[in-house]
Motif scaffolding. Sequence first.
Motif, mmCIF file in Angstrom:
data_model
loop_
_atom_site.group_PDB
_atom_site.id
_atom_site.type_symbol
_atom_site.label_atom_id
_atom_site.label_comp_id
_atom_site.label_asym_id
_atom_site.label_seq_id
_atom_site.Cartn_x
_atom_site.Cartn_y
_atom_site.Cartn_z
ATOM 1 N N LEU A 119 40.501 47.820 31.536
ATOM 2 C CA LEU A 119 39.805 46.087 32.171
ATOM 3 C C LEU A 119 40.678 44.939 32.196
ATOM 4 N N GLY A 120 41.633 45.173 31.079
ATOM 5 C CA GLY A 120 42.406 43.882 32.233
ATOM 6 C C GLY A 120 42.831 44.269 33.030
ATOM 7 N N LEU A 121 43.603 45.492 33.618
ATOM 8 C CA LEU A 121 44.661 44.857 34.152
ATOM 9 C C LEU A 121 43.447 45.249 35.223
ATOM 10 N N VAL A 122 42.979 46.108 35.817
ATOM 11 C CA VAL A 122 42.240 46.292 36.906
ATOM 12 C C VAL A 122 40.873 45.294 36.995
ATOM 13 N N LEU A 123 40.232 43.618 36.256
ATOM 14 C CA LEU A 123 40.196 42.557 36.884
ATOM 15 C C LEU A 123 41.569 42.470 37.553
ATOM 16 N N LEU A 124 42.469 42.083 37.108
ATOM 17 C CA LEU A 124 43.723 41.427 37.607
ATOM 18 C C LEU A 124 44.340 42.006 39.208
ATOM 19 N N ILE A 125 44.500 43.271 39.140
ATOM 20 C CA ILE A 125 44.146 43.484 40.029
ATOM 21 C C ILE A 125 43.055 43.193 41.163
ATOM 22 N N THR A 126 41.832 43.321 40.490
ATOM 23 C CA THR A 126 41.288 43.527 41.715
ATOM 24 C C THR A 126 41.020 42.161 41.885
ATOM 25 N N ILE A 151 43.925 39.833 43.084
ATOM 26 C CA ILE A 151 44.977 39.812 43.338
ATOM 27 C C ILE A 151 44.956 40.526 44.831
ATOM 28 N N VAL A 152 44.224 41.794 44.885
ATOM 29 C CA VAL A 152 43.598 42.201 46.147
ATOM 30 C C VAL A 152 42.514 41.852 46.867
ATOM 31 N N LEU A 153 41.338 41.120 46.659
ATOM 32 C CA LEU A 153 40.240 40.493 47.419
ATOM 33 C C LEU A 153 40.958 39.463 47.782
ATOM 34 N N PHE A 193 37.986 34.590 48.749
ATOM 35 C CA PHE A 193 37.445 34.727 46.988
ATOM 36 C C PHE A 193 38.077 33.269 45.596
ATOM 37 N N LEU A 194 38.991 32.997 45.634
ATOM 38 C CA LEU A 194 39.754 32.150 44.298
ATOM 39 C C LEU A 194 39.472 30.984 44.787
ATOM 40 N N THR A 195 38.290 29.940 45.954
ATOM 41 C CA THR A 195 38.073 29.370 45.755
ATOM 42 C C THR A 195 36.671 28.768 44.781
ATOM 43 N N TRP A 196 36.638 28.014 44.151
ATOM 44 C CA TRP A 196 35.573 27.329 43.165
ATOM 45 C C TRP A 196 34.245 27.822 43.599
ATOM 46 N N ASP A 197 33.696 27.557 45.029
ATOM 47 C CA ASP A 197 32.486 27.760 44.895
ATOM 48 C C ASP A 197 32.013 29.233 45.103
ATOM 49 N N LEU A 232 33.699 42.586 36.224
ATOM 50 C CA LEU A 232 34.126 43.116 37.076
ATOM 51 C C LEU A 232 33.678 43.596 38.545
ATOM 52 N N LEU A 233 31.971 44.672 37.742
ATOM 53 C CA LEU A 233 30.914 44.147 38.526
ATOM 54 C C LEU A 233 30.221 43.041 39.275
ATOM 55 N N GLY A 234 30.371 42.289 39.064
ATOM 56 C CA GLY A 234 30.104 40.548 39.688
ATOM 57 C C GLY A 234 31.087 40.365 40.754
ATOM 58 N N MET A 235 32.388 40.798 40.562
ATOM 59 C CA MET A 235 33.747 40.813 41.370
ATOM 60 C C MET A 235 33.206 41.604 42.301
ATOM 61 N N LEU A 236 33.749 42.542 41.770
ATOM 62 C CA LEU A 236 32.983 44.039 43.433
ATOM 63 C C LEU A 236 32.181 43.749 44.179
ATOM 64 N N ARG A 237 30.832 43.367 43.834
ATOM 65 C CA ARG A 237 29.702 43.325 44.483
ATOM 66 C C ARG A 237 30.119 42.370 45.496
ATOM 67 N N ASN A 238 31.152 40.623 44.914
ATOM 68 C CA ASN A 238 31.117 39.892 45.756
ATOM 69 C C ASN A 238 32.319 40.017 46.857
ATOM 70 N N GLY A 239 33.086 41.218 46.713
ATOM 71 C CA GLY A 239 34.293 40.821 47.070
ATOM 72 C C GLY A 239 33.707 42.551 48.387
ATOM 73 N N LEU A 240 33.240 43.285 48.407
ATOM 74 C CA LEU A 240 32.729 43.928 48.847
ATOM 75 C C LEU A 240 31.531 43.248 50.361
ATOM 76 N N THR A 241 30.610 41.770 49.605
ATOM 77 C CA THR A 241 29.794 40.943 50.697
ATOM 78 C C THR A 241 30.746 40.082 51.540
ATOM 79 N N ILE A 242 32.170 39.427 50.680
ATOM 80 C CA ILE A 242 33.451 38.717 51.748
ATOM 81 C C ILE A 242 33.640 39.856 53.160
ATOM 82 N N LEU A 243 33.848 40.972 52.516
ATOM 83 C CA LEU A 243 34.251 42.103 52.839
ATOM 84 C C LEU A 243 33.541 42.508 54.501
ATOM 85 N N ASN A 244 32.432 42.033 54.815
ATOM 86 C CA ASN A 244 31.281 42.671 55.420
ATOM 87 C C ASN A 244 31.075 44.046 55.334
#
Length: 325
Positions: free
Chosen positions: A20-27, A29-31, A38-42, A278-290
């Motif tokens: 999971l740690g590796l997947v989180l790190l990869i996610t 980096i990719v996002l 993506f990396l902003t505090w907001d 991880l699931l939160g980041m994936l949802r957020n990433g999908l939203t950011i990427l429209n």
Amino acid sequence: MQQVKRLFVTGNQNFSQILLGLVLLITVIVLSLASPFFLTWDNWRNILDQSALQVIIAIGMTFVICTGGIDLSVGSISALSGVCMAVAMHAGVSVELAILLGITAGALVGMSNGWLISQLNLNPFIVTLGTMSVVRGAALIITTGIPIYGFPKAFTWWGNGHIGPLNPPMLIAVFIALLGALVLNKTKLGYYTLALGGNEEALRRSGVAHKVYKLMVYTICGITAALGGLVVTARLNTAEPLAGWMFELDAIAAVVLGGTDMKGGRGSITGTIMACLLLGMLRNGLTILNIPSYYQQLAIGIIILVAIIVSELRLRNAPGHQKNS
């Protein structure tokens, strides 16, 4: 290569967390490469805020799945608890007492699940599936299908307030996570929770009141679901009888992805928290990427299937399982 295979085969409890740690790190980096936002505090505050709700509910689900059970009613419990709080406040009850009543309602539903499962020896899937419908129906009857809105600021603070850079849902999630880790790893209740999933018959023969502990586990799950109802209702300033839809799927996905064995006997609060992030980041990433939101459910379903397959393969290849088969 042999070391990697040995780690997979022996079912080392750290395997899921490392993966999971590796997947989180990869996610991350990719996002971060896909979007500078993506990396902003907001944005991260938004991820933590959304993940907090899932963490709260998934901690209770972790205890249930550690026993080899499942609770499909957590989403309905969240809705009913929120409705109970809303009705109480509109009747003139103080915010503190209304919250207590809502949490009590969740605890009672969880206790009912535990009693039916432990005392009558009924299948957890069937019991909680029925409870899911009954509780959701109760929420609809109480509200006549119409959302209740307009609550005091002292109540909505629990969903939208601020304590420095954080908010109440985040702090509740941290508190529940720390308490859950302490209980599961350092207390008799935690040891017996894992033992219920590992070998309930051996626990019974040793003289332990296993039915009482199973009832307690489902009560805990009801309480965490009710706290989820508090967060949702306060955040939206509305008690929606259809709130909490698919909460159970998200919670189960996080628990299984975090390394907890669906057959019970092994679980990790840390893994559950990492999976929620991880699931939160994936949802957020999908939203950011429209990317359309309905792909989220597809992704979660695939994640559950992959996690279950990996967990089952590790279990089957474990030395102890091979000897018993």
